[in-house]
Design a protein around this motif. Structure first.
Motif, mmCIF file in Angstrom:
data_model
loop_
_atom_site.group_PDB
_atom_site.id
_atom_site.type_symbol
_atom_site.label_atom_id
_atom_site.label_comp_id
_atom_site.label_asym_id
_atom_site.label_seq_id
_atom_site.Cartn_x
_atom_site.Cartn_y
_atom_site.Cartn_z
ATOM 1 N N SER A 103 16.120 5.357 1.200
ATOM 2 C CA SER A 103 15.602 4.268 2.029
ATOM 3 C C SER A 103 14.994 4.837 3.306
ATOM 4 C CB SER A 103 16.714 3.269 2.379
ATOM 5 O OG SER A 103 17.679 3.883 3.217
ATOM 6 N N ARG A 104 14.321 3.976 3.999
ATOM 7 C CA ARG A 104 13.747 4.276 5.320
ATOM 8 C C ARG A 104 12.961 5.584 5.331
ATOM 9 N NH1 ARG A 104 15.574 -0.299 5.019
ATOM 10 N NH2 ARG A 104 16.439 -1.417 6.806
ATOM 11 N N PHE A 105 12.093 5.706 4.346
ATOM 12 C CA PHE A 105 11.219 6.865 4.216
ATOM 13 C C PHE A 105 9.961 6.579 5.031
ATOM 14 C CE2 PHE A 105 8.153 9.067 1.088
ATOM 15 C CZ PHE A 105 8.219 10.259 1.773
ATOM 16 N N ALA A 106 9.677 7.431 6.001
ATOM 17 C CA ALA A 106 8.536 7.189 6.874
ATOM 18 C C ALA A 106 7.970 8.506 7.398
ATOM 19 C CB ALA A 106 8.955 6.310 8.054
ATOM 20 N N VAL A 107 6.654 8.533 7.535
ATOM 21 C CA VAL A 107 5.965 9.677 8.131
ATOM 22 C C VAL A 107 4.955 9.111 9.124
ATOM 23 C CG1 VAL A 107 4.418 11.633 7.694
ATOM 24 C CG2 VAL A 107 6.274 11.127 6.092
ATOM 25 N N ILE A 108 4.920 9.685 10.313
ATOM 26 C CA ILE A 108 3.990 9.239 11.347
ATOM 27 C C ILE A 108 2.545 9.444 10.858
ATOM 28 C CG2 ILE A 108 3.829 11.436 12.603
ATOM 29 C CD1 ILE A 108 4.141 9.786 15.199
ATOM 30 N N GLN A 109 1.665 8.564 11.278
ATOM 31 C CA GLN A 109 0.283 8.550 10.790
ATOM 32 C C GLN A 109 -0.387 9.927 10.825
ATOM 33 O OE1 GLN A 109 -1.372 5.808 9.508
ATOM 34 N NE2 GLN A 109 -3.067 7.155 9.013
ATOM 35 N N SER A 110 -0.244 10.646 11.919
ATOM 36 C CA SER A 110 -0.951 11.926 12.052
ATOM 37 C C SER A 110 -0.429 13.014 11.102
ATOM 38 C CB SER A 110 -0.873 12.424 13.499
ATOM 39 O OG SER A 110 0.472 12.595 13.895
ATOM 40 N N TYR A 111 0.696 12.795 10.454
ATOM 41 C CA TYR A 111 1.241 13.773 9.514
ATOM 42 C C TYR A 111 1.131 13.331 8.058
ATOM 43 C CZ TYR A 111 2.967 17.086 12.915
ATOM 44 O OH TYR A 111 3.039 18.043 13.889
ATOM 45 N N ARG A 112 0.538 12.167 7.812
ATOM 46 C CA ARG A 112 0.367 11.724 6.429
ATOM 47 C C ARG A 112 -0.696 12.580 5.755
ATOM 48 N NH1 ARG A 112 0.655 5.585 8.187
ATOM 49 N NH2 ARG A 112 2.831 5.679 8.836
ATOM 50 N N LYS A 113 -0.491 12.811 4.496
ATOM 51 C CA LYS A 113 -1.395 13.622 3.667
ATOM 52 C C LYS A 113 -1.417 15.094 4.089
ATOM 53 C CE LYS A 113 -4.146 9.744 2.151
ATOM 54 N NZ LYS A 113 -3.428 9.459 0.938
ATOM 55 N N THR A 114 -0.328 15.549 4.746
ATOM 56 C CA THR A 114 -0.192 16.963 5.112
ATOM 57 C C THR A 114 0.832 17.674 4.245
ATOM 58 O OG1 THR A 114 1.586 16.602 6.713
ATOM 59 C CG2 THR A 114 -0.695 16.418 7.542
ATOM 60 N N GLY A 115 1.526 16.922 3.383
ATOM 61 C CA GLY A 115 2.595 17.492 2.568
ATOM 62 C C GLY A 115 3.976 17.236 3.142
ATOM 63 N N LEU A 116 4.049 16.663 4.337
ATOM 64 C CA LEU A 116 5.350 16.411 4.950
ATOM 65 C C LEU A 116 6.169 15.404 4.138
ATOM 66 C CD1 LEU A 116 7.446 16.819 7.126
ATOM 67 C CD2 LEU A 116 6.261 15.085 8.507
ATOM 68 N N GLY A 117 5.538 14.342 3.661
ATOM 69 C CA GLY A 117 6.248 13.360 2.842
ATOM 70 C C GLY A 117 6.803 13.996 1.578
ATOM 71 N N ILE A 118 6.012 14.871 0.969
ATOM 72 C CA ILE A 118 6.467 15.592 -0.225
ATOM 73 C C ILE A 118 7.678 16.445 0.124
ATOM 74 C CG2 ILE A 118 5.850 17.386 -1.905
ATOM 75 C CD1 ILE A 118 2.929 16.306 -1.689
ATOM 76 N N ASP A 119 7.615 17.140 1.263
ATOM 77 C CA ASP A 119 8.735 17.985 1.685
ATOM 78 C C ASP A 119 10.007 17.156 1.911
ATOM 79 O OD1 ASP A 119 7.004 20.148 1.606
ATOM 80 O OD2 ASP A 119 6.769 20.261 3.788
#
Length: 177
Positions: A103-119
């Protein structure tokens, strides 16, 4: 030289910053899902509630230059039938055994599509796998094509969907362990 974000276990001191991140990220999630922000409990959650989740669950944050730029929470669920809403989900959940719930999975806009969400999601799945579970569950708007595709690429399959919260909410499962 700057390095990428560091993923670590969240502390109660992170609650206010995580709360702000969640609200910001959930606005994009709502827009991408075609739903009203009033339909998400994450939008009205207090900092104290976030702190309580950090205490009770395994919450990870990604930190870069002293700022939290991503988060994800993982909770062990001994009996996943609590997520049942139909005969189809009941059939699946009865076989799942002890599971984890994201739950509560979130990534700040400037880090989206950088692989951080995958990590972040990979780290959560690794933690579940290390604990010996065979299933990880999560809910997401079934209308959010970006998230459905993202989860699909990480081994999650849509088990079923329902509309009790006013939007098409899917239960997704990863059993690829």
């Amino acid at each position: 030289m700057k390095t990428g974000p560091v993923i670590r276990i969240a502390t109660v001191n992170d609650a206010a910053e995580v709360s702000r991140l969640l609200r910001s990220a959930m606005l994009t999630y709502c827009a991408d899902s075609g739903i009203s922000s009033s339909m998400l409990e994450a939008m009205t959650e207090s900092v104290e509630s976030v702190a309580d989740r950090i205490i009770r669950q395994t919450c990870l944050v990604a930190e870069s230059d002293g700022k939290i730029v991503g988060s994800i929470c993982l909770k062990r669920v001994e009996n996943p039938i609590i997520y049942n809403f139909s005969d189809k989900t009941l059939s699946f959940l009865e076989k799942a055994g002890p599971s984890y719930y994201i739950s509560r999975f979130a990534v700040i806009q400037s880090y989206r599509k950088t692989g951080l969400g995958i990590d972040l999601i990979t780290k959560a799945l690794d933690m579940a796998r290390e604990d010996g579970t065979k299933c990880v569950l999560l809910h997401s708007a079934a209308t959010n094509k970006n998230m459905v595709e993202f989860y699909g690429k990480r081994g999650f399959e849509l088990i079923d969907s329902e509309n009790s919260r006013g939007y098409m909410r899917g239960l997704f499962a990863n059993t690829s362990f």
